[in-house]
Design an enzyme around this catalytic site. Structure first.
Site, PDB file in Angstrom:
ATOM      1  N   HIS A  32       1.004  -1.288   0.008  1.00  0.00           N
ATOM      2  CA  HIS A  32      -0.080  -0.243  -0.072  1.00  0.00           C
ATOM      3  C   HIS A  32       0.813   1.328  -0.010  1.00  0.00           C
ATOM      4  CE1 HIS A  32       0.286  -0.034   4.663  1.00  0.00           C
ATOM      5  NE2 HIS A  32       0.688   1.003   4.425  1.00  0.00           N
ATOM      6  N   LYS A  53      -4.264  -2.839  -8.397  1.00  0.00           N
ATOM      7  CA  LYS A  53      -4.157  -1.426  -7.803  1.00  0.00           C
ATOM      8  C   LYS A  53      -5.355  -0.668  -7.570  1.00  0.00           C
ATOM      9  CE  LYS A  53      -0.963   2.519  -8.476  1.00  0.00           C
ATOM     10  NZ  LYS A  53       0.041   3.053  -9.418  1.00  0.00           N
ATOM     11  N   ASP A 147      11.240   6.565 -12.277  1.00  0.00           N
ATOM     12  CA  ASP A 147      11.304   6.064 -11.031  1.00  0.00           C
ATOM     13  C   ASP A 147      11.734   4.590 -10.614  1.00  0.00           C
ATOM     14  OD1 ASP A 147      10.905   6.248  -8.152  1.00  0.00           O
ATOM     15  OD2 ASP A 147       8.583   5.837  -8.227  1.00  0.00           O
TER      16      ASP A 147
END
Length: 416
Positions: A32, A53, A147
């Site tokens: 989470h 998700k 990322d």
């Protein structure tokens, strides 16, 4: 048009019209972030295990949350490569988007967390091979991941490397917004001003930092708060592998990834030809790593087993101790929220206290910002000082450093 509205046909066609609660069952939380949670689930229509998700678009900045959801869906729909996560569709239910993707055993970050030791060099080589193939594909489309880190590199049961979490990705190249996770961020991203630009080579830098993470269990400057780390990344010489045990081949690869100037840094396609990536290794190196990791999870004590049992979720789906009713939410989520299929959204960053607690347990600074939603105080100075002479750069870095020193010491990510 309000968030969640499907009156626009172009938006409506992004979503499956069925009720996801009737299609997916046995949902168990495996990770989470402030965006919501990621779940293991079974599909009733096929014998598939999937990852879901869930992202809510209610509350503060609901329209921006909704736009981010649409952006991620559109990005995922365009991907079709063995080394990027497979997107299976999206549903809307009670003001929440359910993004359905292929299920993976875990992330590279999960694996080093289980073993409490660095990966082997041939394992890192195999992971880099898969990451670079995925990045070469993305960069060829004019996309930037922005990322890359161990938490966003997933592995399947078959040992296939999958790039995941495209919530920070840029759909245009070059880009100029301040986006990513601080410790893995390339210098040119930190110093990007309104007229500054960067390309896919920022992902190559992040891969170099990820190599250090896999070899040393944490990225450089991880003992600092995030603001101080950003200053050092931008101002200091590039980091390198510290331990003497690594081969010159591996060291050379990391040094190439971490060329300070993007002009000198190779592309992802060029790095696919590096001897560290093309070296001879067992074709089963990652399959063996997964098997060894599963065996290690089974040997963990009860508390750590509950944190990492998601790695055994498919193997043990019939066992009563997986997803027990008495599990608390903390026990169900797995070790590190950033190591699951996704990390935090820029619209709901955790508090400083939460960040301090998370960073002590995790190998990730939780930070994602878009060009619309930039961080306050010192971070905004990186963009606002878009004119001036040579002192502007030093001024920006000083502001970042001062903000970092204002944090509450080692272990705080400094993002507020």
């Amino acid at each position: 048009m309000r968030p969640g509205s499907l009156k626009d046909p172009e938006i409506a066609e992004l979503f499956n019209k069925h009720d996801p609660e009737k299609i997916f069952e046995d949902l168990r939380e495996i990770g989470h972030g402030s965006f919501g949670a990621v779940y293991y689930a079974k599909c009733n229509l096929t014998p598939e295990i999937v990852a879901i998700k869930k992202m809510s678009y209610m509350g503060k900045q609901s329209m921006e949350k909704w736009q981010d959801i649409l952006k991620e869906i559109r990005f995922l729909r365009q991907l079709n490569h063995p080394n990027t996560i497979e997107y299976k569709g999206c549903y809307l239910h009670e003001n929440t988007a359910w993004l359905v993707m292929e299920y993976c055993v875990g992330s590279a970050s999960d694996i080093i967390e289980v073993h409490k030791r660095p990966l082997k060099e041939d394992e890192i080589s195999a992971i880099c091979d898969g990451v670079l193939r995925g990045l070469s594909y993305l960069h060829g489309l004019g996309r930037i991941h922005r990322d890359i880190k161990a938490g966003n590199i997933l592995l399947t049961e078959q040992g296939i490397v999958k790039l995941a979490d495209f919530g920070s990705a840029a759909i245009k190249c070059p880009a100029n917004s301040f986006v990513g996770t601080p410790y893995w961020m390339a210098p040119e991203v930190i110093l990007a001003m309104d007229e500054g630009q960067y390309d896919g080579k920022v992902d190559v830098w992040s891969l170099g930092i990820t190599c250090i993470e896999l070899a040393e269990r944490k990225p450089p400057y991880f003992n600092m708060n995030a603001m101080s780390a950003l200053y050092h990344i931008a101002q200091n010489d590039a980091p390198s592998l510290q331990a003497q045990e690594w081969s010159d081949m591996f060291r050379n690869f990391v040094d190439f990834c971490l060329k300070k100037s993007p002009i000198d840094r190779p592309t992802s396609t060029q790095l696919l030809k590096h001897t560290f990536v093309t070296r001879v290794r067992s074709p089963n190196v990652l399959i063996d790593l997964i098997a060894r990791t599963k065996a290690a999870v089974r040997e963990l004590d009860n508390l750590n087993y509950r944190k990492m049992k998601k790695i055994l979720m498919v193997d043990c789906e019939t066992e009563s101790n997986i997803g027990d009713a008495e599990d608390t939410p903390d026990e169900q989520i797995g070790g590190d929220s950033s190591k699951s299929n996704s990390i935090t959204s820029e619209h709901s960053l955790p508090s400083v206290d939460q960040q301090q607690q998370q960073q002590q347990q995790q190998h990730s600074g939780l930070m994602r910002n878009s060009s619309r939603s930039r961080p306050a105080n010192a971070m905004s100075s990186i963009h606002n000082n878009s004119s001036g002479g040579g002192n502007v750069r030093d001024s920006m870095l000083s502001n970042v450093m001062l903000a970092g020193m204002g944090g509450s010491g080692s272990g705080s990510s400094g993002v507020v």
